[in-house]
Design a protein around this motif. Sequence first.
Motif, PDB file in Angstrom:
ATOM      1  N   CYS A   1       7.909  28.227 -16.316  1.00 55.55           N
ATOM      2  CA  CYS A   1       9.568  28.195 -16.229  1.00 55.55           C
ATOM      3  C   CYS A   1      10.153  28.132 -17.706  1.00 55.55           C
ATOM      4  CB  CYS A   1      10.249  26.908 -15.394  1.00 55.55           C
ATOM      5  SG  CYS A   1       9.901  25.593 -16.098  1.00 55.55           S
ATOM      6  N   LEU A   2      11.128  27.882 -17.860  1.00 57.27           N
ATOM      7  CA  LEU A   2      11.918  27.866 -19.087  1.00 57.27           C
ATOM      8  C   LEU A   2      11.830  26.639 -19.996  1.00 57.27           C
ATOM      9  CD1 LEU A   2      13.971  29.189 -21.236  1.00 57.27           C
ATOM     10  CD2 LEU A   2      15.912  28.300 -19.777  1.00 57.27           C
ATOM     11  N   GLY A   3      12.018  25.604 -19.397  1.00 54.91           N
ATOM     12  CA  GLY A   3      11.764  24.142 -19.933  1.00 54.91           C
ATOM     13  C   GLY A   3      10.709  23.564 -19.850  1.00 54.91           C
ATOM     14  N   ASN A   4       9.873  23.789 -18.855  1.00 58.71           N
ATOM     15  CA  ASN A   4       8.537  22.933 -18.190  1.00 58.71           C
ATOM     16  C   ASN A   4       8.927  21.735 -17.989  1.00 58.71           C
ATOM     17  OD1 ASN A   4       5.384  22.119 -19.160  1.00 58.71           O
ATOM     18  ND2 ASN A   4       6.121  22.722 -17.247  1.00 58.71           N
ATOM     19  N   ILE A   5      10.205  21.355 -17.440  1.00 57.91           N
ATOM     20  CA  ILE A   5      10.750  20.172 -16.994  1.00 57.91           C
ATOM     21  C   ILE A   5      11.182  19.872 -15.539  1.00 57.91           C
ATOM     22  CG2 ILE A   5      11.021  18.837 -19.338  1.00 57.91           C
ATOM     23  CD1 ILE A   5      13.971  19.302 -18.666  1.00 57.91           C
ATOM     24  N   CYS A   6      11.779  21.089 -15.159  1.00 56.46           N
ATOM     25  CA  CYS A   6      12.319  21.062 -13.763  1.00 56.46           C
ATOM     26  C   CYS A   6      11.572  21.702 -12.630  1.00 56.46           C
ATOM     27  CB  CYS A   6      13.709  21.766 -13.499  1.00 56.46           C
ATOM     28  SG  CYS A   6      15.022  20.556 -14.696  1.00 56.46           S
ATOM     29  N   ARG A   7      11.165  23.034 -12.684  1.00 56.46           N
ATOM     30  CA  ARG A   7      10.494  24.035 -11.664  1.00 56.46           C
ATOM     31  C   ARG A   7       9.282  24.023 -11.782  1.00 56.46           C
ATOM     32  NH1 ARG A   7      13.876  29.335 -13.240  1.00 56.46           N
ATOM     33  NH2 ARG A   7      13.961  28.028 -15.113  1.00 56.46           N
TER      34      ARG A   7
ATOM     35  N   TRP B   1      12.331  23.306 -26.174  1.00 55.27           N
ATOM     36  CA  TRP B   1      13.274  22.064 -26.538  1.00 55.27           C
ATOM     37  C   TRP B   1      12.648  20.978 -25.911  1.00 55.27           C
ATOM     38  CZ3 TRP B   1      14.725  26.310 -23.355  1.00 55.27           C
ATOM     39  CH2 TRP B   1      15.164  27.463 -24.103  1.00 55.27           C
ATOM     40  N   HIS B   2      12.065  20.791 -24.772  1.00 58.37           N
ATOM     41  CA  HIS B   2      11.589  19.627 -24.062  1.00 58.37           C
ATOM     42  C   HIS B   2       9.984  19.276 -24.143  1.00 58.37           C
ATOM     43  CE1 HIS B   2      15.393  19.660 -22.315  1.00 58.37           C
ATOM     44  NE2 HIS B   2      15.091  20.774 -21.904  1.00 58.37           N
ATOM     45  N   VAL B   3       9.304  19.843 -25.308  1.00 51.75           N
ATOM     46  CA  VAL B   3       7.960  19.734 -25.522  1.00 51.75           C
ATOM     47  C   VAL B   3       7.700  18.242 -25.707  1.00 51.75           C
ATOM     48  CG1 VAL B   3       6.039  20.066 -27.223  1.00 51.75           C
ATOM     49  CG2 VAL B   3       7.538  22.302 -26.312  1.00 51.75           C
TER      50      VAL B   3
ATOM     51  N   PRO C   1      15.685  29.743  -8.475  1.00 44.65           N
ATOM     52  CA  PRO C   1      16.881  29.501  -9.375  1.00 44.65           C
ATOM     53  C   PRO C   1      16.905  28.101 -10.437  1.00 44.65           C
ATOM     54  CG  PRO C   1      17.641  29.975  -7.125  1.00 44.65           C
ATOM     55  CD  PRO C   1      16.307  29.681  -7.187  1.00 44.65           C
ATOM     56  N   ASP C   2      17.320  28.164 -11.572  1.00 39.40           N
ATOM     57  CA  ASP C   2      17.011  27.334 -12.296  1.00 39.40           C
ATOM     58  C   ASP C   2      17.997  26.051 -11.967  1.00 39.40           C
ATOM     59  OD1 ASP C   2      17.150  25.480 -14.392  1.00 39.40           O
ATOM     60  OD2 ASP C   2      17.417  26.923 -16.038  1.00 39.40           O
ATOM     61  N   PRO C   3      17.505  24.770 -11.574  1.00 35.09           N
ATOM     62  CA  PRO C   3      18.139  23.947 -10.884  1.00 35.09           C
ATOM     63  C   PRO C   3      18.834  22.669 -11.971  1.00 35.09           C
ATOM     64  CG  PRO C   3      16.060  23.185 -10.759  1.00 35.09           C
ATOM     65  CD  PRO C   3      15.996  24.268 -11.618  1.00 35.09           C
ATOM     66  N   TYR C   4      18.701  22.990 -13.142  1.00 30.41           N
ATOM     67  CA  TYR C   4      18.777  22.348 -14.389  1.00 30.41           C
ATOM     68  C   TYR C   4      20.338  21.571 -14.329  1.00 30.41           C
ATOM     69  CZ  TYR C   4      18.511  19.990 -18.973  1.00 30.41           C
ATOM     70  OH  TYR C   4      18.552  19.272 -20.314  1.00 30.41           O
ATOM     71  N   MET C   5      21.301  22.736 -14.561  1.00 32.83           N
ATOM     72  CA  MET C   5      22.814  22.226 -14.539  1.00 32.83           C
ATOM     73  C   MET C   5      23.414  21.608 -13.154  1.00 32.83           C
ATOM     74  SD  MET C   5      23.079  22.478 -17.563  1.00 32.83           S
ATOM     75  CE  MET C   5      24.742  22.739 -18.039  1.00 32.83           C
TER      76      MET C   5
HETATM   77  P1  4NP Z   1      13.248  24.434 -16.236  1.00 32.76           P
HETATM   78  O1  4NP Z   1      14.815  23.919 -16.116  1.00 32.76           O
HETATM   79  O2  4NP Z   1      12.935  25.899 -16.890  1.00 32.76           O
HETATM   80  O3  4NP Z   1      12.911  24.783 -14.550  1.00 32.76           O
HETATM   81  O4  4NP Z   1      12.251  23.411 -16.781  1.00 32.76           O
HETATM   82  C1  4NP Z   1      15.340  23.949 -17.114  1.00 32.76           C
HETATM   83  C2  4NP Z   1      15.316  22.734 -18.308  1.00 32.76           C
HETATM   84  C3  4NP Z   1      15.989  22.631 -19.402  1.00 32.76           C
HETATM   85  C4  4NP Z   1      16.576  23.838 -19.758  1.00 32.76           C
HETATM   86  C5  4NP Z   1      16.741  24.717 -19.014  1.00 32.76           C
HETATM   87  C6  4NP Z   1      15.887  25.097 -17.884  1.00 32.76           C
HETATM   88  N1  4NP Z   1      17.461  23.556 -21.004  1.00 32.76           N
HETATM   89  O5  4NP Z   1      18.224  24.738 -21.231  1.00 32.76           O
HETATM   90  O6  4NP Z   1      17.304  22.685 -21.719  1.00 32.76           O
END
Ligand code: 4NP
Length: 167
Positions: free
Chosen positions: A13-19, A48-50, A127-131
Amino acid sequence: MTPPAPLRVLALCLGNICRSPVAEALLRRELAAAGVEAVVDSAGTGDWHVGRPADPRSIDVARRHGLRLNGKARQLLRRDFADYDVILAMDSQNAAEARALAGTPGAASRVRLMRDFDPIAPGADVPDPYMGGKAGFESMFEMLERSAKEFARQAAAPEAEAQADRI
Ligand code: 4NP
């Protein structure tokens, strides 16, 4: 006959913390349940979250469904295209970024969408659930679970002769 090598699967995914941490845990569970020997990891296209653990909302939804998330975020590396048979991207942007990093058409062809395996909405994004709120994490879990089950079913299909043909 030698047993097939483990199937190597990377959730992206994008951040490797949610999905992707949730996808990783589900893929590990469903592949094991289907009797497929597998190595499963996850990564993000961004850095960003490494080194951080999964988002508490992902840890929570996973725990409610009996899964523990223990990993730390890491960024996708070009080497991952040699180390994994398939890279399951959560959305089309993650997939495009991964293909751009891949280097060769053969490596790029290892990138698939997680929801290519969702029987309800094949080819859709997770979908990115982060926000968003908690409900987004629950619906994320449901689409990931459906997709992981179908991925595992296909990986276990008896007509598959070679690892690469399983997916
Ligand atoms: P993920 O979610 O890609 O599912 O881990 C996100 C987590 C953080 C960010 C974006 C998406 N961010 O922009 O920090």
